[in-house]
Structures are given as C-alpha cells and as structure tokens.
Scaffold this active site. Structure first.
Site, short mmCIF file in Angstrom:
data_model
loop_
_atom_site.label_atom_id
_atom_site.label_comp_id
_atom_site.label_asym_id
_atom_site.label_seq_id
_atom_site.Cartn_x
_atom_site.Cartn_y
_atom_site.Cartn_z
N CYS A 1 1.40 -0.41 -13.19
CA CYS A 1 2.64 -1.17 -13.03
C CYS A 1 3.19 -1.57 -14.41
CB CYS A 1 2.45 -2.35 -12.10
SG CYS A 1 4.04 -3.02 -11.49
N HIS B 1 1.12 0.58 -7.35
CA HIS B 1 -0.13 -0.18 -7.34
C HIS B 1 -1.20 0.59 -6.56
CE1 HIS B 1 1.14 -4.03 -9.12
NE2 HIS B 1 2.32 -3.75 -8.58
N GLU C 1 -4.19 -0.28 -6.10
CA GLU C 1 -5.00 -1.25 -5.37
C GLU C 1 -4.33 -1.72 -4.09
OE1 GLU C 1 -2.42 -3.83 -8.03
OE2 GLU C 1 -3.34 -1.83 -8.08
#
Length: 219
Positions: free
Chosen positions: A93, A199, A201
C-alpha cells in the site's frame, strides 16, 4: 525453527521482519505473513531489518507522514542497501508508494526513497477512494502472482497510485495493472524489490498466495 531441505538436511526457517516505523496494519500483516510458515518479527530495529531474509514495508495513510516516519527511524538507507544487495523487500500500500521517486498529495510533492521511477499521484477517477475488490492484469512471468486465476480479486483501499506505467516499463520492471477508470500499477516486481498497492493481508486466499510466492523467493 528449521525445516528439511530436499536432501534431507535441516535448513533454517526464513526470517521476515515487518518494519515498524509508526505506520501500517502491523498485526494483520504479521498474522498474514506468519501463515506462510516463516518466522515473523514486527520491529523498528534496523539491524534486524537489515539482517532478515525478507523485509516487509507496510504503510497506510498519507505519503508525507509515512516518509516522515521512515526518515525519523533512519530506515531509508537500510531499505536501499537491501535492494542493492539483492535481499528481498516487499512494500504494501503506502509502503509501496514511498518506494517511488516522489508522491504528490494536495499539491505538495514529497520526496520518496527513489527505488522505483516516477511519482505517485491522485487517481484520475470519478469515485475516490478506490475501495473494495478488484481484478488485476498479470503479465507473463510474474513471480508474486504465479498460480492465480485471471479473474482473481484483491482488496484495495487508496486514493493515490503510480500511474506512469511507461516509466516503469522502460526501467525494466514487471508491472501488474488494475483499473479504476484508468490503469495504475497494482504490483511492481524488479530484482529483489516487490510491491503491492492492494492489501494482501485483507485479500483472503489470493493474498495468501501472493505472500507465499514472495516467501518462496527467500528460501
């Protein structure tokens, strides 16, 4: 911890540092990377960041604030030295964005780490921020996105991106694009340096595959 190599000998489990410079979804990134089976440490210790098999540079919020955190910690030279030495670095990011020459927010230009060419600028889109799931256009030979279907979606939350794709191509980077009205760099791979605008995650199994592919380059 150790694991068995193909020859039956034990080898050390790769060690990954998630750089804590005051910005980023540190714990969610830690959990996601740990799921791949590596040893993960979240730390601001620059010696640990330099010595790790892999370094993750996260980042959320404003470009200038993230760069201020990097500069206050003195992490810029460590990141640059790792890349020059061929030691893997993954930016996520805003942690991706600060790898570029500069970022422009609200008319103010902030110098970046200069490890990727070009500037990060506001998305030229009707709706800002670009938030939610989106597909990407993966180039042939991508290591990070290998094994993923063409319609795989990743989770984005951002208003700025690297949009001068020609500059990246001329520098020899492998660029995966996404579009939010117009195309932008979603993933950049060049040598030991990798970066994702989305992202991992927060991207479920697709994010896990990307992180696993990156971890495989550490072994």
């Amino acid at each position: 911890m150790a694991e068995l190599s193909r020859g039956g000998k034990q080898k050390e489990t790769p060690k990954v540092v998630i750089l804590d410079y005051g910005s980023g979804n540190l714990r969610s990134a830690e959990r996601a990377v740990a799921r791949t089976g590596v040893d993960v440490t979240v730390t601001s210790d620059l010696e640990a960041a330099a010595a790790a098999d892999g370094l993750v540079v996260p980042g959320v919020g404003a470009y200038a604030a993230c760069m201020a955190g990097i500069e206050q910690l003195g992490a810029g030279p460590v990141i640059a030295e790792r890349v020059a030495a061929g030691k893997p670095v993954l930016g996520i990011c805003v942690g991706m964005q600060i790898l570029f020459d500069s970022g422009v927010e609200h008319g103010v230009e902030t110098k970046g780490l200069g490890l990727l060419p070009g500037s990060v600028t506001k998305l030229a889109a009707e709706r800002i921020p670009h938030m939610g799931w989106n597909t990407v256009e993966v180039p042939d030979g991508s290591r990070l996105l290998g094994g993923l279907a063409a319609d795989t979606r990743f989770y984005f939350v951002h208003s700025y991106a690297a949009q001068d794709l020609d500059v990246l191509a001329q520098a020899g980077a492998k660029v995966t694009t996404a579009s939010h009205d117009l195309p932008f760099a979603a993933v950049v791979e060049t040598g030991a340096l990798s970066a994702a605008q989305f992202h991992p995650e927060k991207s479920a199994d697709a994010g896990y595959t990307l992180l696993s592919n990156w971890v495989a380059t550490l072994r």
